[in-house]
Design a protein around this motif. Structure first.
Motif, PDB file in Angstrom:
ATOM      1  N   THR A  98      11.143 -21.264 -13.419  1.00 56.41           N
ATOM      2  CA  THR A  98      12.568 -20.964 -13.506  1.00 56.41           C
ATOM      3  C   THR A  98      12.861 -20.589 -14.949  1.00 56.41           C
ATOM      4  O   THR A  98      12.682 -21.415 -15.850  1.00 56.41           O
ATOM      5  CB  THR A  98      13.412 -22.183 -13.094  1.00 56.41           C
ATOM      6  OG1 THR A  98      13.075 -22.537 -11.755  1.00 56.41           O
ATOM      7  CG2 THR A  98      14.894 -21.883 -13.177  1.00 56.41           C
ATOM      8  N   ASP A 101      17.266 -18.689 -18.718  1.00 55.26           N
ATOM      9  CA  ASP A 101      18.560 -18.003 -18.575  1.00 55.26           C
ATOM     10  C   ASP A 101      18.883 -17.646 -17.125  1.00 55.26           C
ATOM     11  O   ASP A 101      19.677 -16.745 -16.872  1.00 55.26           O
ATOM     12  CB  ASP A 101      18.583 -16.757 -19.458  1.00 55.26           C
ATOM     13  CG  ASP A 101      17.427 -15.816 -19.180  1.00 55.26           C
ATOM     14  OD1 ASP A 101      16.603 -16.135 -18.295  1.00 55.26           O
ATOM     15  OD2 ASP A 101      17.333 -14.765 -19.837  1.00 55.26           O
ATOM     16  N   ALA A 102      18.285 -18.339 -16.170  1.00 54.20           N
ATOM     17  CA  ALA A 102      18.520 -18.056 -14.747  1.00 54.20           C
ATOM     18  C   ALA A 102      20.000 -18.200 -14.423  1.00 54.20           C
ATOM     19  O   ALA A 102      20.651 -19.170 -14.803  1.00 54.20           O
ATOM     20  CB  ALA A 102      17.711 -19.006 -13.886  1.00 54.20           C
ATOM     21  N   GLY A 103      20.564 -17.188 -13.747  1.00 55.61           N
ATOM     22  CA  GLY A 103      21.958 -17.215 -13.337  1.00 55.61           C
ATOM     23  C   GLY A 103      22.923 -16.671 -14.382  1.00 55.61           C
ATOM     24  O   GLY A 103      24.107 -16.512 -14.113  1.00 55.61           O
ATOM     25  N   LYS A 104      22.448 -16.368 -15.592  1.00 56.37           N
ATOM     26  CA  LYS A 104      23.297 -15.830 -16.662  1.00 56.37           C
ATOM     27  C   LYS A 104      23.670 -14.387 -16.340  1.00 56.37           C
ATOM     28  O   LYS A 104      22.907 -13.644 -15.737  1.00 56.37           O
ATOM     29  CB  LYS A 104      22.530 -15.906 -17.988  1.00 56.37           C
ATOM     30  CG  LYS A 104      23.293 -15.406 -19.178  1.00 56.37           C
ATOM     31  CD  LYS A 104      22.415 -15.450 -20.418  1.00 56.37           C
ATOM     32  CE  LYS A 104      22.460 -14.070 -21.041  1.00 56.37           C
ATOM     33  NZ  LYS A 104      21.469 -13.822 -22.020  1.00 56.37           N
ATOM     34  N   CYS A 112      17.759 -10.568 -20.132  1.00 55.94           N
ATOM     35  CA  CYS A 112      17.128 -11.719 -19.477  1.00 55.94           C
ATOM     36  C   CYS A 112      15.692 -11.886 -19.968  1.00 55.94           C
ATOM     37  O   CYS A 112      15.052 -10.927 -20.386  1.00 55.94           O
ATOM     38  CB  CYS A 112      17.094 -11.525 -17.957  1.00 55.94           C
ATOM     39  SG  CYS A 112      18.701 -11.287 -17.192  1.00 55.94           S
ATOM     40  N   THR A 122      22.966 -10.838 -12.401  1.00 55.05           N
ATOM     41  CA  THR A 122      22.605 -12.099 -13.036  1.00 55.05           C
ATOM     42  C   THR A 122      21.097 -12.130 -13.232  1.00 55.05           C
ATOM     43  O   THR A 122      20.352 -11.420 -12.562  1.00 55.05           O
ATOM     44  CB  THR A 122      23.023 -13.317 -12.191  1.00 55.05           C
ATOM     45  OG1 THR A 122      22.387 -13.226 -10.905  1.00 55.05           O
ATOM     46  CG2 THR A 122      24.524 -13.401 -12.011  1.00 55.05           C
ATOM     47  N   CYS A 123      20.655 -12.964 -14.168  1.00 60.13           N
ATOM     48  CA  CYS A 123      19.221 -13.116 -14.399  1.00 60.13           C
ATOM     49  C   CYS A 123      18.583 -13.815 -13.196  1.00 60.13           C
ATOM     50  O   CYS A 123      19.179 -14.730 -12.611  1.00 60.13           O
ATOM     51  CB  CYS A 123      18.976 -13.930 -15.671  1.00 60.13           C
ATOM     52  SG  CYS A 123      19.574 -13.097 -17.158  1.00 60.13           S
ATOM     53  N   ALA A 124      17.402 -13.383 -12.838  1.00 57.90           N
ATOM     54  CA  ALA A 124      16.708 -13.887 -11.651  1.00 57.90           C
ATOM     55  C   ALA A 124      16.436 -15.380 -11.769  1.00 57.90           C
ATOM     56  O   ALA A 124      16.124 -15.876 -12.854  1.00 57.90           O
ATOM     57  CB  ALA A 124      15.411 -13.132 -11.449  1.00 57.90           C
ATOM     58  N   PRO A 125      16.540 -16.117 -10.647  1.00 53.19           N
ATOM     59  CA  PRO A 125      16.315 -17.561 -10.684  1.00 53.19           C
ATOM     60  C   PRO A 125      14.846 -17.950 -10.747  1.00 53.19           C
ATOM     61  O   PRO A 125      14.525 -19.081 -11.065  1.00 53.19           O
ATOM     62  CB  PRO A 125      16.942 -18.045  -9.380  1.00 53.19           C
ATOM     63  CG  PRO A 125      16.853 -16.869  -8.461  1.00 53.19           C
ATOM     64  CD  PRO A 125      16.995 -15.661  -9.343  1.00 53.19           C
ATOM     65  N   LEU A 126      13.939 -17.004 -10.422  1.00 56.49           N
ATOM     66  CA  LEU A 126      12.509 -17.297 -10.421  1.00 56.49           C
ATOM     67  C   LEU A 126      11.750 -16.194 -11.137  1.00 56.49           C
ATOM     68  O   LEU A 126      12.171 -15.036 -11.162  1.00 56.49           O
ATOM     69  CB  LEU A 126      11.986 -17.413  -8.983  1.00 56.49           C
ATOM     70  CG  LEU A 126      12.591 -18.490  -8.104  1.00 56.49           C
ATOM     71  CD1 LEU A 126      12.092 -18.359  -6.691  1.00 56.49           C
ATOM     72  CD2 LEU A 126      12.287 -19.862  -8.651  1.00 56.49           C
ATOM     73  N   ASP A 127      10.620 -16.566 -11.706  1.00 53.74           N
ATOM     74  CA  ASP A 127       9.733 -15.603 -12.332  1.00 53.74           C
ATOM     75  C   ASP A 127       8.310 -15.965 -11.963  1.00 53.74           C
ATOM     76  O   ASP A 127       7.901 -17.099 -12.220  1.00 53.74           O
ATOM     77  CB  ASP A 127       9.921 -15.612 -13.855  1.00 53.74           C
ATOM     78  CG  ASP A 127       9.133 -14.506 -14.527  1.00 53.74           C
ATOM     79  OD1 ASP A 127       9.084 -13.413 -13.942  1.00 53.74           O
ATOM     80  OD2 ASP A 127       8.589 -14.756 -15.612  1.00 53.74           O
TER      81      ASP A 127
END
Length: 148
Positions: A98, A101-104, A112, A122-127
């Protein structure tokens, strides 16, 4: 026309029955087949005393040993140490994290640490972001990225 055929069939069946009663078939023995006698033993038989009783339907079997420890690969250990989780993707495993910046809110990918999602901006919740997703590139253009 049906009635003469029906009468003819009944007469033929009657004749068959009369021929069978006249001694064509041997008579069946009215006695049922006899089974061999059953041998009875007592429960105090010394040969049966050494057999432990079977567990009943409500009792749980005894488990004396602990299950073997799970085998963790070095890559899984490194992933979990870095704050990620090891996930199965099809037939392979990958480290999924995670991002901080997830959700920013974002307008381009450089906003991001991972990917900027085009639909929600928004920035992705997973990478890594697996599958096909619409993202915004560094210039803010909407592109589709597919990762399996």
């Amino acid at each position: 026309m049906r009635r003469p055929l029906l009468l003819l069939a009944l007469l033929a069946l009657g004749a068959c029955r009369l021929g069978a009663d006249a001694g064509g078939l041997p008579a069946l023995d009215p006695q049922p087949l006899a089974a061999p006698p059953v041998e009875m033993t007592t429960l105090t038989d010394p040969a049966l005393a050494a057999v432990p009783p079977a567990p009943g339907p409500g009792s749980a079997p005894e488990i004396s040993a602990e299950p073997p420890p799970l085998v963790v690969s070095p890559s899984q250990r490194a992933c979990e140490k870095a704050g990620g989780s090891y996930a199965a993707v099809k037939a392979l495993f990958t480290c999924v994290k995670t991002p901080p910046d997830a959700g920013k809110r974002c307008a381009r990918e450089s906003d991001c640490s991972g990917r900027c999602l085009a639909r929600s901006q928004t920035c992705a919740p997973l990478d890594p972001l697996l599958g096909c997703n619409d993202i915004l590139d560094d210039e803010g253009r909407r592109i589709t990225l597919c990762l399996d």
